[in-house]
Design an enzyme around this catalytic site. Structure first.
Site, PDB file in Angstrom:
ATOM      1  N   HIS A 154       0.814  -1.224   0.000  1.00  0.00           N
ATOM      2  CA  HIS A 154       0.000   0.000   0.000  1.00  0.00           C
ATOM      3  C   HIS A 154       0.841   1.265   0.000  1.00  0.00           C
ATOM      4  O   HIS A 154       0.332   2.350  -0.241  1.00  0.00           O
ATOM      5  CB  HIS A 154      -0.932  -0.002   1.221  1.00  0.00           C
ATOM      6  CG  HIS A 154      -2.030  -1.010   1.104  1.00  0.00           C
ATOM      7  ND1 HIS A 154      -3.326  -0.662   0.825  1.00  0.00           N
ATOM      8  CD2 HIS A 154      -2.016  -2.367   1.188  1.00  0.00           C
ATOM      9  CE1 HIS A 154      -4.069  -1.761   0.749  1.00  0.00           C
ATOM     10  NE2 HIS A 154      -3.293  -2.811   0.977  1.00  0.00           N
ATOM     11  N   ASP A 362       3.409   9.385  -0.810  1.00  0.00           N
ATOM     12  CA  ASP A 362       2.202   8.660  -0.423  1.00  0.00           C
ATOM     13  C   ASP A 362       1.966   7.561  -1.445  1.00  0.00           C
ATOM     14  O   ASP A 362       2.083   7.824  -2.647  1.00  0.00           O
ATOM     15  CB  ASP A 362       1.008   9.622  -0.420  1.00  0.00           C
ATOM     16  CG  ASP A 362       0.018   9.328   0.696  1.00  0.00           C
ATOM     17  OD1 ASP A 362      -0.052   8.173   1.131  1.00  0.00           O
ATOM     18  OD2 ASP A 362      -0.683  10.263   1.128  1.00  0.00           O
TER      19      ASP A 362
HETATM   20  P1  ADQ Z   1      -3.213   6.267   4.755  1.00  0.00           P
HETATM   21  O1  ADQ Z   1      -1.812   6.745   4.943  1.00  0.00           O
HETATM   22  O2  ADQ Z   1      -4.023   6.018   5.972  1.00  0.00           O
HETATM   23  O3  ADQ Z   1      -3.275   4.953   3.844  1.00  0.00           O
HETATM   24  P2  ADQ Z   1      -5.134   7.544   2.829  1.00  0.00           P
HETATM   25  O4  ADQ Z   1      -4.964   6.788   1.559  1.00  0.00           O
HETATM   26  O5  ADQ Z   1      -5.400   8.986   2.587  1.00  0.00           O
HETATM   27  O6  ADQ Z   1      -3.896   7.423   3.823  1.00  0.00           O
HETATM   28  O7  ADQ Z   1      -6.360   6.921   3.588  1.00  0.00           O
HETATM   29  C1  ADQ Z   1      -6.856   7.469   4.783  1.00  0.00           C
HETATM   30  C2  ADQ Z   1      -8.294   7.002   5.019  1.00  0.00           C
HETATM   31  O8  ADQ Z   1      -8.656   7.362   6.350  1.00  0.00           O
HETATM   32  C3  ADQ Z   1      -9.269   7.684   4.072  1.00  0.00           C
HETATM   33  O9  ADQ Z   1     -10.242   6.780   3.664  1.00  0.00           O
HETATM   34  C4  ADQ Z   1      -9.861   8.811   4.924  1.00  0.00           C
HETATM   35  O10 ADQ Z   1     -11.196   9.132   4.625  1.00  0.00           O
HETATM   36  C5  ADQ Z   1      -9.756   8.261   6.320  1.00  0.00           C
HETATM   37  N1  ADQ Z   1      -9.513   9.370   7.280  1.00  0.00           N
HETATM   38  C6  ADQ Z   1      -8.524  10.268   7.250  1.00  0.00           C
HETATM   39  N2  ADQ Z   1      -8.658  11.137   8.280  1.00  0.00           N
HETATM   40  C7  ADQ Z   1      -9.749  10.771   8.963  1.00  0.00           C
HETATM   41  C8  ADQ Z   1     -10.445  11.291  10.122  1.00  0.00           C
HETATM   42  N3  ADQ Z   1     -10.048  12.376  10.766  1.00  0.00           N
HETATM   43  N4  ADQ Z   1     -11.521  10.641  10.538  1.00  0.00           N
HETATM   44  C9  ADQ Z   1     -11.953   9.548   9.872  1.00  0.00           C
HETATM   45  N5  ADQ Z   1     -11.386   9.046   8.772  1.00  0.00           N
HETATM   46  C10 ADQ Z   1     -10.280   9.636   8.323  1.00  0.00           C
HETATM   47  C11 ADQ Z   1      -2.334   3.991   3.361  1.00  0.00           C
HETATM   48  C12 ADQ Z   1      -1.231   4.573   2.453  1.00  0.00           C
HETATM   49  C13 ADQ Z   1      -1.862   5.362   1.306  1.00  0.00           C
HETATM   50  C14 ADQ Z   1      -2.826   4.461   0.534  1.00  0.00           C
HETATM   51  C15 ADQ Z   1      -3.780   3.758   1.468  1.00  0.00           C
HETATM   52  C16 ADQ Z   1      -4.621   2.720   0.751  1.00  0.00           C
HETATM   53  O11 ADQ Z   1      -0.351   5.399   3.192  1.00  0.00           O
HETATM   54  O12 ADQ Z   1      -0.871   5.884   0.430  1.00  0.00           O
HETATM   55  O13 ADQ Z   1      -3.576   5.262  -0.378  1.00  0.00           O
HETATM   56  O14 ADQ Z   1      -3.100   3.104   2.547  1.00  0.00           O
HETATM   57  O15 ADQ Z   1      -3.800   1.825   0.066  1.00  0.00           O
END
Ligand code: ADQ
Length: 478
Positions: A154, A362
């Protein structure tokens, strides 16, 4: 068809409000088929962990294992999150490598493999996720498991110069060859993997995506993770009329909302982003009374010192910016350290004119995709997106910026705030139609097809044989 068995460090649950990107995507992608989801229960215990707990959650059977305190520390806090996470995000200076932690990481993966092997059935397909569990496939093979094994990373896969700073790079990459299929988020990550194997292991990449090295081979391809844009859009419409979204819109009254939503992590570029906000307010005074910035950043991995440090750094910056630019009747920057229900976030996205998604690195970034899918088609907001998020390779009509260039973020903010609605619509439509064609179901189905049908063509490989081959496999004269 056999069951799908998923393994990841944390197991998703329909009950929890949010589990981060990995679980969000997998939960969105589950279908009716029998799914077993194996991983850490989230519990830390002071004696050897008891038996694997099986519990049903809808059509999902969770198989949960507790971790002993010292294992949690060596495997999760130290090796996964203080070594692999920084190195794979190009932050080699933050990595704190130690042999003991590497040994614990290996041992916990062996333990996971033993636990998983005992619940596996002969026709199961196994799909292992992310950097916590890289060596688990090899551990399963050592136990004699011969089910199809897939692995999806990921986070980014770093360029060879960066990966080789990790003393155990070879053992780690070699263990990926125990899988039948390895998936990456982007073509860049796949290329970095191929480069490593070619340069460091003298391996070869075939046109069909098969990579040969270490006396064996593995199929590797890119499978960009995504969201379900139709579901997100419908939930955003619903959330827009809830009390929380209405109160947010009322409180912004007449000003434009700039939103950022990130786990509180040093890879997310929050310091540079705040510097850009400060510089915008400093150098473009016309925006001082015209915008409100809302940064939502729930703390994560607080047991890791680098995370406590970044939190303190952000607290100080936010205090300084508000101290400089607040008026008795308004605060330019709102900073909220908590989680929200996802639907609530979608309502907030819909109320925003601009989103700042500016990670320094990311894997993908699902927030960028969720922001796009949450917009009002008639009056969409503008996405400012880091070129170092995997999502930038797909959402290329966003305003793409280099997050290390604070002035460029300021220019992009200025451009976004003044962008006419026709341009906002045109940019948004291109991104939304891409997301509709490349949703999370496509991600899941294409990975599982490649795993279940080893003869199938991998995404990104040529549809016709390369010109130098004739149909019968002989070299052509051309
Ligand atoms: P993350 O680093 O966690 O994921 P991201 O892909 O943006 O980053 O996903 C975060 C998830 O958490 C999103 O679905 C978002 O809606 C949710 N979220 C964020 N802040 C929140 C809050 N305050 N309250 C509730 N929900 C919140 C890791 C990798 C990424 C990759 C994903 C999926 O680091 O690069 O895209 O996995 O593979």
């Amino acid at each position: 068809m056999g069951r799908l068995v998923i393994a990841s460090n944390r197991v998703g649950s329909s009950l929890s409000a949010n589990d981060g990107g990995l679980a969000t995507a997998l939960l969105a992608a589950l279908d009716r088929r029998d799914v077993v989801w194996f991983g850490w229960s989230g519990e830390i215990v002071d004696e050897p962990p008891g038996p694997t707990r099986l519990q049903r959650d809808g059509n999902l059977l969770q198989a949960l294992v507790d971790l002993e305190r010292s294992d949690y520390s060596g495997y999760y806090l130290e090796f996964a999150n203080r070594v692999l996470w920084p190195v794979f995000h190009y932050r080699v200076n933050l990595a704190e490598y130690g042999r003991e932690q590497w040994a614990t990481y290996g041992r916990v993966n062996e333990m996971f493999a033993e636990r998983l092997a005992s619940v596996l059935q002969p026709d199961d397909f196994v799909w292992i996720h992310d950097y916590h569990m890289i060596p688990m496939g090899a551990a399963l093979r050592r136990l004699g498991v011969d089910n199809p094994l897939g692995f999806f990373l990921h986070i980014p896969f770093p360029a060879p110069e960066v990966l080789t700073t990790l003393p155990v790079h070879e053992a780690l990459v070699r263990s990926l060859f125990a899988y039948d299929l390895v998936g990456f988020q982007t073509g860049n990550d796949l290329q970095a993997f191929q480069d490593y194997v070619e340069r460091e292991a003298g391996g070869q990449t075939g046109d069909d995506g098969t990579i040969r090295a270490y006396g064996t081979s593995v199929r590797a391809a890119r499978f960009p993770i995504s969201i379900d844009p139709r579901v997100v859009a419908a939930r955003a419409v619903r959330a827009a009329s809830t009390r929380q979204a209405t109160r947010l819109r009322d409180s912004v009254s007449g000003r434009r909302l700039i939103i950022g939503v990130d786990r509180l992590d040093y890879t997310k570029g929050l310091v540079h982003r705040l510097d850009a906000v400060e510089r915008l307010l400093e150098t473009r005074p016309q925006h001082r009374r015209g915008v409100v910035v809302l940064q939502i950043a729930p703390p994560s991995r607080e047991d890791v010192p680098e995370y406590r440090q970044i939190r303190a750094e952000l607290d100080a910056r936010i205090g300084r910016i508000n101290g400089r630019f607040a008026e008795p009747d308004q605060l330019p920057l709102r900073y909220v350290n908590r989680r929200f229900r996802q639907e609530t976030l979608f309502g907030f996205y819909r109320a925003s004119r601009v989103a700042l998604v500016t990670p320094l690195r990311d894997g993908m970034n699902l927030v960028a995709k969720e922001f796009v899918a949450s917009q009002d088609p008639e009056d969409p907001g503008v996405l400012i997106l880091s070129r170092f998020a995997g999502a930038a390779r797909e959402l290329d009509t966003a305003l793409i910026i280099n997050p290390f260039d604070v002035d460029q973020i300021v220019d992009a903010l200025d451009q976004a705030l003044g962008m006419p609605v026709e341009e906002r619509r045109a940019r948004w439509e291109a991104m939304m139609s891409w997301l509709q064609e490349h949703d999370v179901h496509v991600w899941r189905a294409s990975f599982l097809k490649a795993l279940q049908q080893p003869e199938s063509k991998l995404p990104g490989t040529p549809t016709v044989p390369p010109a130098r081959w004739t149909r019968h496999g002989a070299l052509s004269s051309a």
